[in-house]
Design a protein around this motif. Structure first.
Motif: not given
Length: 264
Positions: A168, A141, A126, A129-130, A144-145, A132-133
């Motif tokens: 991710d 997160g 992804l 992704f970091k 999302y996963l 988003i967290n």
């Protein structure tokens, strides 16, 4: 003059073995003439035994039910060790276990003369992704996963395999597929994903990922196939970074999987 007494002497037998009871010479002689016993075969009188058939059936049914429950419990525990708790997909261990079986099936298929067998592995990582967290929190997160997992499962055939390798990073095993078809399918999935988003707190989190494709067959080892697909994915990600506006081209092109997951 002393007399020698043997164990056949009736008086000695009477004194030592019968505790002073009267000695019966006729019984003594009959016992001496009897053949010796062989082993432990001693005749017993027959004892009638009554078996309750309904009780026996009930006990057998109970035993079968207990065995079935134990087997179900064992299967459940084995599935826990092979399944990613967050997404319900295969975890890394489950993925490699399944991948080994796929390559073994390709070998059997080739040995029977039914073609080469095999398929295509797609490694997915992804993008962003970091962030988003960091921006929305780990609950976002996780959601999302889970959404990515549902998207990937819905995008492949029932006989294909979807796994979360960690962090991710996801993997697809497209079975009985050649390299060209596998690469085309991976591009279609990436394009479809880009058109979707994950709703979170009045926001739409975009779905972006980089992927690497590597065919596999009867002569391959799963670790090497994963390494090559991972390498292709890193090149794809580096190209996306260079093409994306507002990104710094000085970012490292390839990081180790361990470093990437540590910052995910």
């Amino acid at each position: 003059m002393s007399a020698v007494v043997t164990t056949q002497d009736p008086d000695v037998i009477a004194a030592e073995h019968h505790d002073g009871l009267p000695f019966d010479r006729g019984t003594h002689d009959r016992l001496l003439r009897m053949p010796p016993l062989r082993g432990s075969r001693i005749a017993h009188s027959a004892v009638p035994v009554t078996v309750d058939a309904s009780a026996l059936e009930s006990q057998l049914a109970e035993a079968r039910a207990t065995i079935a429950e134990q087997r179900e419990r064992i299967a459940y525990l084995e599935s826990l060790s092979m399944t990613d708790e967050l997404t319900g997909l295969l975890n890394r261990r489950g993925f490699f276990s399944h991948f080994r079986r796929e390559i073994a099936a390709a070998r059997r298929q080739r040995a029977k003369g039914n073609g080469k067998g095999g398929g295509v592995l797609v490694i997915i990582d992804l993008d962003g992704f970091k962030r988003i967290n960091d921006t929305h929190g780990h609950m976002a997160g996780d959601a999302y996963l889970r959404q990515i997992a549902r998207l990937l499962v819905g995008a492949v055939r029932e006989e294909d395999v979807v796994a979360r390798l960690g962090g991710d990073e996801f993997a697809l095993l497209l079975t009985n597929t050649d390299a060209a078809c596998g690469a085309a399918r991976a591009r279609q999935i990436a394009t479809m994903a880009c058109r979707r988003g994950v709703p979170w707190s009045n926001a739409e989190l975009p779905i972006r990922f980089s992927f690497g494709v590597q065919p596999y067959g009867a002569d391959d080892r799963e670790e090497e196939v994963v390494r090559l697909a991972d390498s292709h994915m890193y090149r794809n990600k580096a190209g996306r970074r260079l093409r994306s506006p507002g990104r710094k081209a000085a970012q490292p092109v390839a990081r180790s999987a361990a470093n990437r997951r540590a910052t995910a």
